[in-house]
Scaffold this active site. Structure first.
Site, mmCIF file in Angstrom:
data_model
loop_
_atom_site.group_PDB
_atom_site.id
_atom_site.type_symbol
_atom_site.label_atom_id
_atom_site.label_comp_id
_atom_site.label_asym_id
_atom_site.label_seq_id
_atom_site.Cartn_x
_atom_site.Cartn_y
_atom_site.Cartn_z
ATOM 1 N N HIS A 75 0.835 -1.203 0.000
ATOM 2 C CA HIS A 75 0.000 0.000 0.000
ATOM 3 C C HIS A 75 0.872 1.256 0.000
ATOM 4 C CE1 HIS A 75 -3.307 2.670 1.156
ATOM 5 N NE2 HIS A 75 -2.451 3.191 2.018
ATOM 6 N N GLU A 76 1.887 1.283 0.860
ATOM 7 C CA GLU A 76 2.764 2.459 0.941
ATOM 8 C C GLU A 76 3.546 2.645 -0.358
ATOM 9 O OE1 GLU A 76 2.331 4.599 3.193
ATOM 10 O OE2 GLU A 76 1.056 3.285 4.383
ATOM 11 N N HIS A 79 1.605 4.356 -3.073
ATOM 12 C CA HIS A 79 1.582 5.827 -2.974
ATOM 13 C C HIS A 79 2.765 6.422 -3.724
ATOM 14 C CE1 HIS A 79 -1.805 6.317 -0.356
ATOM 15 N NE2 HIS A 79 -1.285 5.563 0.590
#
Length: 181
Positions: A75-76, A79
């Site tokens: 998820h990070e 980004h």
């Protein structure tokens, strides 16, 4: 948070997971950091994948198993790969400009112009930014919501590269959305 850079010897699981995700996405390996903080959190920064850094707190490393950590790190990294940090900075700058223009319009309406009628464009600018709000007003709120909200759900819907169905369901569950079938 006083994050410290870590080596592969200090955090082998974190390095292995990030290396696998970065390789699968054909992206460079970001710098990795750990913050000695009990609060479970992870975040990424960097205007592009070449300048990226990913940080996990010791709290999140203590409570997550490897599958959950893989989902969080995926998820990070998404980004970074979607350039969310860069886009958020540009959106914040634009919101600041709109707020500044609204402030000027408000003062121009208060101290200048004729007494018979107001300027409708200045009134719209003041309403759009509402500079009395600490969050940047409507312009800042709309910009942030549009930039951050849609990308997170696209990540959960499409699954980050190398993150399985279970991890995508974990992201949805943590966010309060029903898991996809």
């Amino acid at each position: 948070m006083h994050a410290q850079p870590v080596s592969e010897v200090q955090a082998p699981a974190m390095y292995r997971i990030v290396r696998e995700l970065a390789t699968a996405a054909h992206q460079p390996m970001p710098r990795l950091y750990i913050s000695d903080t009990a609060a479970p959190n992870a975040f990424a920064t960097g205007r592009n994948p070449r300048n990226a850094a990913v940080c996990c707190t010791s709290g999140i490393l203590d409570i997550l198993d490897e599958r959950e950590l893989r989902a969080v790190l995926g998820h990070e990294l998404s980004h970074v790969y979607n350039r969310d940090i860069l886009i958020s900075c540009v959106a914040g700058a634009l919101a600041s400009v709109i707020t500044g223009l609204a402030n000027m319009a408000m003062f121009a309406g208060a101290f200048g112009g004729n007494r018979e009628g107001g300027n409708p464009i200045a009134l719209l600018m003041v309403f759009a930014a509402r500079p009395d709000r600490s969050d940047g007003g409507a312009a800042g709120g709309v910009a942030f919501t549009r930039v951050s909200g849609r990308r997170v759900w696209r990540v959960a819907d499409r699954r980050p590269v190398g993150v399985g169905v279970g991890a995508a369901q974990d992201l949805r569950r943590c966010a309060g959305r029903p898991a996809a079938p």
